[in-house]
Scaffold this active site. Structure first.
Site, mmCIF file in Angstrom:
data_model
loop_
_atom_site.group_PDB
_atom_site.id
_atom_site.type_symbol
_atom_site.label_atom_id
_atom_site.label_comp_id
_atom_site.label_asym_id
_atom_site.label_seq_id
_atom_site.Cartn_x
_atom_site.Cartn_y
_atom_site.Cartn_z
ATOM 1 N N HIS A 281 4.086 -9.729 -6.956
ATOM 2 C CA HIS A 281 2.911 -8.852 -7.106
ATOM 3 C C HIS A 281 3.339 -7.395 -6.927
ATOM 4 O O HIS A 281 3.949 -7.045 -5.926
ATOM 5 C CB HIS A 281 1.860 -9.235 -6.055
ATOM 6 C CG HIS A 281 0.472 -8.773 -6.382
ATOM 7 N ND1 HIS A 281 0.162 -7.466 -6.690
ATOM 8 C CD2 HIS A 281 -0.698 -9.451 -6.466
ATOM 9 C CE1 HIS A 281 -1.140 -7.372 -6.935
ATOM 10 N NE2 HIS A 281 -1.688 -8.562 -6.815
ATOM 11 N N GLU B 128 -3.219 -8.731 -14.381
ATOM 12 C CA GLU B 128 -4.210 -9.502 -13.635
ATOM 13 C C GLU B 128 -5.622 -9.212 -14.146
ATOM 14 O O GLU B 128 -5.962 -8.058 -14.410
ATOM 15 C CB GLU B 128 -4.106 -9.181 -12.139
ATOM 16 C CG GLU B 128 -5.057 -10.026 -11.294
ATOM 17 C CD GLU B 128 -4.726 -10.002 -9.812
ATOM 18 O OE1 GLU B 128 -3.602 -9.594 -9.433
ATOM 19 O OE2 GLU B 128 -5.598 -10.411 -9.018
ATOM 20 N N TYR C 107 -0.320 -2.258 -4.844
ATOM 21 C CA TYR C 107 -1.674 -1.825 -5.238
ATOM 22 C C TYR C 107 -1.698 -0.347 -5.600
ATOM 23 O O TYR C 107 -2.554 0.115 -6.346
ATOM 24 C CB TYR C 107 -2.661 -2.037 -4.087
ATOM 25 C CG TYR C 107 -2.901 -3.476 -3.721
ATOM 26 C CD1 TYR C 107 -3.185 -4.415 -4.706
ATOM 27 C CD2 TYR C 107 -2.868 -3.890 -2.393
ATOM 28 C CE1 TYR C 107 -3.430 -5.734 -4.375
ATOM 29 C CE2 TYR C 107 -3.109 -5.214 -2.054
ATOM 30 C CZ TYR C 107 -3.388 -6.131 -3.037
ATOM 31 O OH TYR C 107 -3.628 -7.432 -2.707
ATOM 32 N N HIS D 285 -4.645 -16.883 -9.704
ATOM 33 C CA HIS D 285 -4.893 -16.554 -8.299
ATOM 34 C C HIS D 285 -6.141 -17.329 -7.899
ATOM 35 O O HIS D 285 -7.182 -17.205 -8.555
ATOM 36 C CB HIS D 285 -5.148 -15.055 -8.116
ATOM 37 C CG HIS D 285 -3.905 -14.229 -8.167
ATOM 38 N ND1 HIS D 285 -3.931 -12.845 -8.212
ATOM 39 C CD2 HIS D 285 -2.604 -14.587 -8.165
ATOM 40 C CE1 HIS D 285 -2.687 -12.394 -8.235
ATOM 41 N NE2 HIS D 285 -1.857 -13.426 -8.211
ATOM 42 N N HIS E 80 -12.257 -11.249 -1.478
ATOM 43 C CA HIS E 80 -11.868 -12.661 -1.477
ATOM 44 C C HIS E 80 -12.461 -13.390 -0.275
ATOM 45 O O HIS E 80 -12.618 -12.807 0.781
ATOM 46 C CB HIS E 80 -10.343 -12.790 -1.432
ATOM 47 C CG HIS E 80 -9.659 -12.116 -2.578
ATOM 48 N ND1 HIS E 80 -8.316 -12.192 -2.785
ATOM 49 C CD2 HIS E 80 -10.134 -11.348 -3.592
ATOM 50 C CE1 HIS E 80 -7.983 -11.510 -3.865
ATOM 51 N NE2 HIS E 80 -9.074 -10.974 -4.363
ATOM 52 N N HIS F 192 -11.879 -12.589 -9.119
ATOM 53 C CA HIS F 192 -12.088 -11.421 -9.983
ATOM 54 C C HIS F 192 -12.906 -11.750 -11.232
ATOM 55 O O HIS F 192 -13.831 -11.002 -11.571
ATOM 56 C CB HIS F 192 -10.737 -10.827 -10.409
ATOM 57 C CG HIS F 192 -9.928 -10.293 -9.277
ATOM 58 N ND1 HIS F 192 -8.675 -9.732 -9.439
ATOM 59 C CD2 HIS F 192 -10.179 -10.229 -7.948
ATOM 60 C CE1 HIS F 192 -8.199 -9.368 -8.258
ATOM 61 N NE2 HIS F 192 -9.086 -9.650 -7.343
ATOM 62 N N GLU G 116 -4.861 -16.212 -2.392
ATOM 63 C CA GLU G 116 -4.916 -14.857 -1.810
ATOM 64 C C GLU G 116 -6.137 -14.758 -0.913
ATOM 65 O O GLU G 116 -6.830 -13.738 -0.880
ATOM 66 C CB GLU G 116 -5.026 -13.811 -2.915
ATOM 67 C CG GLU G 116 -3.884 -13.790 -3.895
ATOM 68 C CD GLU G 116 -4.092 -12.761 -4.992
ATOM 69 O OE1 GLU G 116 -5.179 -12.767 -5.613
ATOM 70 O OE2 GLU G 116 -3.192 -11.947 -5.200
ATOM 71 N N HIS H 140 -1.957 -5.215 -10.993
ATOM 72 C CA HIS H 140 -3.286 -4.760 -11.392
ATOM 73 C C HIS H 140 -3.068 -3.686 -12.458
ATOM 74 O O HIS H 140 -2.363 -2.706 -12.191
ATOM 75 C CB HIS H 140 -4.034 -4.173 -10.193
ATOM 76 C CG HIS H 140 -4.293 -5.174 -9.102
ATOM 77 N ND1 HIS H 140 -4.993 -4.879 -7.974
ATOM 78 C CD2 HIS H 140 -3.943 -6.489 -8.995
ATOM 79 C CE1 HIS H 140 -5.077 -5.964 -7.200
ATOM 80 N NE2 HIS H 140 -4.428 -6.942 -7.797
ATOM 81 N N ASP I 17 -7.416 -14.377 -11.980
ATOM 82 C CA ASP I 17 -7.850 -14.434 -10.585
ATOM 83 C C ASP I 17 -9.288 -14.962 -10.566
ATOM 84 O O ASP I 17 -10.183 -14.345 -11.139
ATOM 85 C CB ASP I 17 -7.752 -13.033 -9.974
ATOM 86 C CG ASP I 17 -8.070 -13.005 -8.488
ATOM 87 O OD1 ASP I 17 -9.108 -13.571 -8.091
ATOM 88 O OD2 ASP I 17 -7.285 -12.407 -7.730
ATOM 89 N N ASP J 167 -14.972 -7.704 -5.892
ATOM 90 C CA ASP J 167 -13.607 -8.045 -5.473
ATOM 91 C C ASP J 167 -13.410 -8.107 -3.965
ATOM 92 O O ASP J 167 -12.694 -7.295 -3.390
ATOM 93 C CB ASP J 167 -12.579 -7.081 -6.108
ATOM 94 C CG ASP J 167 -11.138 -7.517 -5.834
ATOM 95 O OD1 ASP J 167 -10.918 -8.582 -5.213
ATOM 96 O OD2 ASP J 167 -10.230 -6.777 -6.242
ATOM 97 N N ARG K 222 0.817 -1.213 0.000
ATOM 98 C CA ARG K 222 0.000 0.000 0.000
ATOM 99 C C ARG K 222 0.852 1.266 0.000
ATOM 100 O O ARG K 222 0.355 2.358 0.208
ATOM 101 C CB ARG K 222 -0.979 -0.003 1.184
ATOM 102 C CG ARG K 222 -1.781 -1.284 1.163
ATOM 103 C CD ARG K 222 -3.088 -1.229 1.893
ATOM 104 N NE ARG K 222 -3.764 -2.512 1.768
ATOM 105 C CZ ARG K 222 -4.585 -2.826 0.773
ATOM 106 N NH1 ARG K 222 -4.888 -1.950 -0.155
ATOM 107 N NH2 ARG K 222 -5.137 -4.027 0.725
HETATM 108 ZN ZN ZN Z 1 -8.857 -9.234 -5.513
HETATM 109 FE FE FE Z 2 -5.477 -11.538 -7.337
HETATM 110 FE FE FE Z 3 -3.824 -8.896 -7.333
#
Ligand code: ZN
Ligand code: FE
Ligand code: FE
Length: 275
Positions: A67, A142, A70, A210, A225, A178, A255, A107, A175, A223, A37
């Site tokens: 990854h 992704e 974000y 994912h 999880h 997603h 995830e 992303h 994913d 979105d 983040r």
């Molecule tokens: Zn997600």
């Molecule tokens: Fe993912």
């Molecule tokens: Fe991701």
């Protein structure tokens, strides 16, 4: 042999992640290249990376799926912020050379009102720049849930980025949460979704998965999880995914909302579902 793993903390270094992965029955893993983040990167440690590369080889690991943060939005509206995101991407790809031959997933971005076409071209421009030095890494876009102004909720958007970059070093990470939230029915028609992916993008571009259940209903564009089997996808969907001839050789990263013991259980669960 399935390549299964989860997100691991990178704070102890690369070799420690390999050891942690082995302690929970994983033979691949994901890690954030920097604070997920924020933008703070770890100190580089070539000796640690060298030992990690050897341990990955000795342990028979599949490709890793790093990854991106974000916060890295390659199609944000302000030119300065976009420039900064691009420099973060360049630095991440350079760092991936310490663990050669692995994947870097991110992303694609949010166009924040600039429009999908502008977003796609800004993402492609950044990728062209970051891939230019030829680092030994394949970048994965992704598949997204299509929340707000997110780019990548439709296979066509990913294909447009791939075409605009024009490099073999760009693939896709699918994913499960997603795509389900985006309106691709992998629960009832996995073959149909993969046929659609093949028609639009080409299955040879699909490099990683994912594995997440979803808290929200089909097509919700949300979105969130969920633990495997406790959301709207259900365990039978994951059994189909991990045994699918086009998918079973790809690295699969959990995830789900878990700590290490929960991940160990889910990895064992998935291995028990292998046909
Ligand atoms: Zn997600
Ligand atoms: Fe993912
Ligand atoms: Fe991701």
């Amino acid at each position: 042999m399935l390549y299964l793993g989860c997100h691991l903390s990178a704070s102890g270094g690369n070799l420690e992640m390999v050891k942690t992965a082995q302690s929970i029955g994983a033979n691949t893993f994901a890690f954030f290249t920097r604070n997920p983040r924020g933008s703070q990167a770890r100190k580089e440690d070539p000796e640690d990376s060298r030992q990690a590369v050897q341990a990955l080889k000795d342990g028979g690991f599949g490709p890793l799926v790093a990854h991106g943060a974000y916060t890295m939005n390659l199609c944000t509206a302000q030119p300065d912020a976009r420039e900064f995101a691009c420099s973060v991407l360049c630095d991440d790809l350079r760092r991936m050379a310490a663990l050669p031959g692995n994947f870097y997933n991110f992303h694609p971005g949010s166009h924040v009102g600039q429009g999908m076409e502008t977003g796609i071209s800004q993402i492609a421009e950044a990728l062209k720049k970051a891939l230019a030095p030829g680092y030994p890494v394949t970048v994965l876009l992704e598949t997204m849930a299509g929340k707000g102004s997110e780019v990548g909720g439709k296979f066509e958007e990913l294909k447009a980025i791939i075409d605009a970059v024009g490099s073999d070093d760009v693939g896709v990470c699918l994913d499960t949460c997603h795509v389900h939230d985006a309106g691709y029915d992998i629960v009832n028609d996995l073959d149909g979704v993969l046929a659609e992916f093949d028609r639009v993008v080409g299955l040879s571009r699909l490099k990683a998965l994912h594995i997440n259940d979803s808290k929200n209903p089909f097509g919700s564009h949300k979105d969130r999880h969920e633990l495997l089997g406790q959301g709207n996808l259900g365990l039978s969907a994951f059994a189909k995914v991990i045994n699918h001839p086009y998918l079973k050789t790809l690295p699969m990263i959990l995830e789900t909302p878990n700590a290490l013991p929960g991940y160990a259980e889910e990895i064992a669960l998935l291995r028990s579902l292998e046909a």
